[in-house]
Design an enzyme around this catalytic site. Sequence first.
Site, PDB file in Angstrom:
ATOM      1  N   ASP A  74       0.852  -1.196   0.000  1.00  0.00           N
ATOM      2  CA  ASP A  74       0.000   0.000   0.000  1.00  0.00           C
ATOM      3  C   ASP A  74       0.885   1.242   0.000  1.00  0.00           C
ATOM      4  OD1 ASP A  74       0.730  -0.664   2.702  1.00  0.00           O
ATOM      5  OD2 ASP A  74      -0.763   0.763   3.443  1.00  0.00           O
ATOM      6  N   ASP A 105       9.035   3.777  -1.099  1.00  0.00           N
ATOM      7  CA  ASP A 105       8.287   3.358   0.107  1.00  0.00           C
ATOM      8  C   ASP A 105       7.012   2.644  -0.307  1.00  0.00           C
ATOM      9  OD1 ASP A 105       7.339   3.004   2.634  1.00  0.00           O
ATOM     10  OD2 ASP A 105       6.803   5.103   2.950  1.00  0.00           O
ATOM     11  N   GLU A 140      -0.154  -0.719   5.908  1.00  0.00           N
ATOM     12  CA  GLU A 140       0.943  -0.205   6.721  1.00  0.00           C
ATOM     13  C   GLU A 140       0.862   1.298   6.847  1.00  0.00           C
ATOM     14  OE1 GLU A 140       4.842   1.206   8.053  1.00  0.00           O
ATOM     15  OE2 GLU A 140       3.818   1.734   6.217  1.00  0.00           O
ATOM     16  N   GLU A 169      11.779  -1.437   4.281  1.00  0.00           N
ATOM     17  CA  GLU A 169      11.481   0.000   4.393  1.00  0.00           C
ATOM     18  C   GLU A 169      12.698   0.814   3.955  1.00  0.00           C
ATOM     19  OE1 GLU A 169       8.797   1.565   4.931  1.00  0.00           O
ATOM     20  OE2 GLU A 169       7.443   0.127   5.874  1.00  0.00           O
TER      21      GLU A 169
HETATM   22 ZN   LIG Z   1       6.815   2.191   4.194  1.00  0.00          ZN
END
Ligand SMILES: [Zn+2]
Length: 384
Positions: A74, A105, A140, A169
């Site tokens: 997401d 990200d 997330e 990440e």
């Molecule tokens: Zn992230």
Amino acid sequence: MAADPVAFARDLLRCPSVTPAEGGALSYLADRLKSAGFAVERVTFSEPGTDDVENLYARIGTGRPNLVFAGHTDVVAPGDEARWTHGPFAGDIDNGVLYGRGAVDMKGAIACQLAAALDHLAANGGRPKGSISFLITGDEESIAVNGTVKLLAWAAARGEAFDHCILGEPSNHDDLGDMIKIGRRGSLNGTLIVEGRQGHVAYPNLADNPVRRIVAIMSAMMAEPLDSGSAHFDPSNLEFTSVDVGNKTVNVIPAEARGRFNIRFNDVRSRDALKAEVEARAHAGAGGGRFRIDWEPSNADAFVTTPGPFVELVADAVAEVTGRRPKLSTTGGTSDARFIRNYCPVLEFGLVNRTMHGIDERVATADLVALTAIYRRILDRYFA
Ligand SMILES: [Zn+2]
């Protein structure tokens, strides 16, 4: 033929998966993983008052160790799309740079995890010496209640066991290879509430002004550092983020004052011990006056994965590919690593975070190739 992380990243960026939308991203990943022989499970979690969110767990191999790649497909909303140089879901490559929401990200890193896993399997007869798993959530960036926390519990209930996890990440500030996150600070929110007695501003002796008291209490809470840090952490920090009396009138002493604050805390004290310390400081500042602190529930405690062979293996792979020895850090906000660490040692290494959540989020295609090489090296060494 080697798997192409740039093509994977581009395809993933074209899936409009703003939380809670799946946008085709998990389906894309599921198809690629299934073709390589992974057993793929899609699970949707629900909670009253929240959106249902899809998640994915895939595993190849049945033996141990089980190395887990974790992440989220997401993304946050793109904001004003007209301000993007290239459409946020177009997957355009311009001058060796791939643009799109989620480029760093963290769809880019998931593309690299996927490419590295496929390459490792292709070079090793299609099966790992233990197991490789993917633990990927679609929840997330928002409230993170129907995501990793539930996916881990679901997997554990099925008897899945994890040995080590790499969360993709974006951990680097300036260049790929800068930093591995080996832990995170905890986060705690509270509201300081001081009640007084409303009255005319010209007759303060007839009133009890809560502004005087809240200023004294806030000063006491902020006066000294909460601690001096620890081996892997900076000192804990308390910041007030808002102070309100809600008073629109110039000649009235208000009845109540409130201050909201957040604490980013390390592993020096437990959450309860930290609350007790903050309350003791507030009491000292209040000088016997009334106040209370309402603490919000928190699921973010400080944690650290103690450096050892696994952290070294990853740091070596990073150094060999990038020429940089990564700093081992616990800085930054919270991440899903706070849930994963209850199941196995976890560290975070991904792309460069400078453009994350911004207009024109982007990644150099060379970084995607290098990150794939790093993940590949980790897999090769881990299963050697
Ligand atoms: Zn992230």
